[in-house]
Design a protein around this motif. Sequence first.
Motif, PDB file in Angstrom:
ATOM      1  N   GLU A 149       0.830  -1.204   0.000  1.00 54.62           N
ATOM      2  CA  GLU A 149       0.000   0.000   0.000  1.00 54.62           C
ATOM      3  C   GLU A 149       0.864   1.253   0.000  1.00 54.62           C
ATOM      4  O   GLU A 149       0.612   2.201  -0.757  1.00 54.62           O
ATOM      5  CB  GLU A 149      -0.921  -0.017   1.216  1.00 54.62           C
ATOM      6  N   LEU A 166      -8.583   1.138 -13.783  1.00 53.38           N
ATOM      7  CA  LEU A 166      -9.062   0.104 -12.876  1.00 53.38           C
ATOM      8  C   LEU A 166      -9.413  -1.163 -13.654  1.00 53.38           C
ATOM      9  O   LEU A 166      -9.127  -2.277 -13.201  1.00 53.38           O
ATOM     10  CB  LEU A 166     -10.293   0.609 -12.111  1.00 53.38           C
ATOM     11  N   ASP A 167     -10.004  -0.989 -14.827  1.00 52.30           N
ATOM     12  CA  ASP A 167     -10.366  -2.144 -15.647  1.00 52.30           C
ATOM     13  C   ASP A 167      -9.126  -2.947 -16.039  1.00 52.30           C
ATOM     14  O   ASP A 167      -9.139  -4.185 -15.994  1.00 52.30           O
ATOM     15  CB  ASP A 167     -11.103  -1.672 -16.902  1.00 52.30           C
ATOM     16  N   CYS A 170      -7.838  -4.861 -13.014  1.00 53.36           N
ATOM     17  CA  CYS A 170      -8.688  -6.031 -12.744  1.00 53.36           C
ATOM     18  C   CYS A 170      -8.418  -7.156 -13.745  1.00 53.36           C
ATOM     19  O   CYS A 170      -8.430  -8.339 -13.376  1.00 53.36           O
ATOM     20  CB  CYS A 170     -10.165  -5.633 -12.785  1.00 53.36           C
ATOM     21  N   ILE A 205      -6.190  -2.343  -6.539  1.00 55.68           N
ATOM     22  CA  ILE A 205      -7.648  -2.196  -6.604  1.00 55.68           C
ATOM     23  C   ILE A 205      -8.156  -1.542  -5.312  1.00 55.68           C
ATOM     24  O   ILE A 205      -9.007  -0.646  -5.342  1.00 55.68           O
ATOM     25  CB  ILE A 205      -8.319  -3.561  -6.822  1.00 55.68           C
ATOM     26  N   ALA A 206      -7.612  -2.000  -4.174  1.00 57.12           N
ATOM     27  CA  ALA A 206      -8.009  -1.416  -2.880  1.00 57.12           C
ATOM     28  C   ALA A 206      -7.702   0.077  -2.856  1.00 57.12           C
ATOM     29  O   ALA A 206      -8.504   0.884  -2.360  1.00 57.12           O
ATOM     30  CB  ALA A 206      -7.288  -2.140  -1.747  1.00 57.12           C
ATOM     31  N   ASP A 207      -6.551   0.459  -3.399  1.00 56.81           N
ATOM     32  CA  ASP A 207      -6.158   1.869  -3.428  1.00 56.81           C
ATOM     33  C   ASP A 207      -7.164   2.687  -4.232  1.00 56.81           C
ATOM     34  O   ASP A 207      -7.484   3.825  -3.872  1.00 56.81           O
ATOM     35  CB  ASP A 207      -4.758   2.005  -4.027  1.00 56.81           C
ATOM     36  N   HIS A 208      -7.671   2.105  -5.322  1.00 57.12           N
ATOM     37  CA  HIS A 208      -8.651   2.811  -6.147  1.00 57.12           C
ATOM     38  C   HIS A 208      -9.889   3.155  -5.338  1.00 57.12           C
ATOM     39  O   HIS A 208     -10.485   4.225  -5.512  1.00 57.12           O
ATOM     40  CB  HIS A 208      -9.040   1.942  -7.347  1.00 57.12           C
ATOM     41  N   TYR A 209     -10.285   2.254  -4.442  1.00 60.41           N
ATOM     42  CA  TYR A 209     -11.476   2.467  -3.630  1.00 60.41           C
ATOM     43  C   TYR A 209     -11.155   3.118  -2.283  1.00 60.41           C
ATOM     44  O   TYR A 209     -12.020   3.214  -1.414  1.00 60.41           O
ATOM     45  CB  TYR A 209     -12.199   1.141  -3.403  1.00 60.41           C
ATOM     46  N   ASP A 210      -9.868   3.527  -2.106  1.00 57.71           N
ATOM     47  CA  ASP A 210      -9.425   4.143  -0.850  1.00 57.71           C
ATOM     48  C   ASP A 210      -9.674   3.210   0.338  1.00 57.71           C
ATOM     49  O   ASP A 210     -10.123   3.636   1.406  1.00 57.71           O
ATOM     50  CB  ASP A 210     -10.128   5.482  -0.626  1.00 57.71           C
ATOM     51  N   VAL A 211      -9.394   1.930   0.114  1.00 61.16           N
ATOM     52  CA  VAL A 211      -9.532   0.899   1.144  1.00 61.16           C
ATOM     53  C   VAL A 211      -8.144   0.440   1.559  1.00 61.16           C
ATOM     54  O   VAL A 211      -7.263   0.238   0.708  1.00 61.16           O
ATOM     55  CB  VAL A 211     -10.343  -0.303   0.605  1.00 61.16           C
TER      56      VAL A 211
END
Length: 235
Positions: A149, A166-167, A170, A205-211
């Motif tokens: 992260e 993001l696509d 994934c 992917i988590a970074d994209h969703y700020d997770v």
Amino acid sequence: MKEYTFSDLQNIVKTLRGENGCPWDQVQTHQSLERCMIEEAYEAVEGIHLYAETGDGENLCEELGDVLLQVIFHSQLAEEEGIFNLDDVIYGICEKMIHRHPHVFCEGQAKTELPNWDEMKKEEKRGKRDRRSELEAVPRAFPALIRAEKVQKKLEKGDYCQSESLDEICKEAENRLKTLGEGNSISGKRAEEEIGELLYQICRIADHYDVHPEEALAAAVDSRIWQFSSKAKQE
């Protein structure tokens, strides 16, 4: 009840390290205490969780004491080695906090004007002997998901040409899953590499969703524990 001060704790550590001290404490080094530092930090975090759940801060108080002991112990070792002492540690962190909060400590600075933290960190690094790059300086001792992260955040802010959507990320993760789906047709080493790459893409992917991936995985593990523990109790 006897009262102890910060100085008392310093003197206790010095006594333990001294000629008539404890044989275990006398032989410790920075390296031998690495795991202790990590474990005590994690236990302090667990103390935070317990406090949030129960409102009882006794465990947190104890665990913070263990973390403080590690700081003092390493400072004592460093003083014996002639590289720095606890006063230097305290001076350094005070300087850093004041420098990073000009909106609080500097007269004339607007209280609502927050500084550029990244630029301040870079300024602090200038002139220091640590010549590692920003990416190399992310501690290897971090849990892998936290390290991934941190690296990803630095890659985003730097000029590292990471332009995948993001696509695309994934799809990359999907390709890794397909490879792993081949089962026995790939070697253990190849599987390890593919899983590592898959986990890294998951972090992106988590970074994209700020997770935070570490926290997300921890929550999933807790969910599994609760699910199966409840099932076992019912049976």
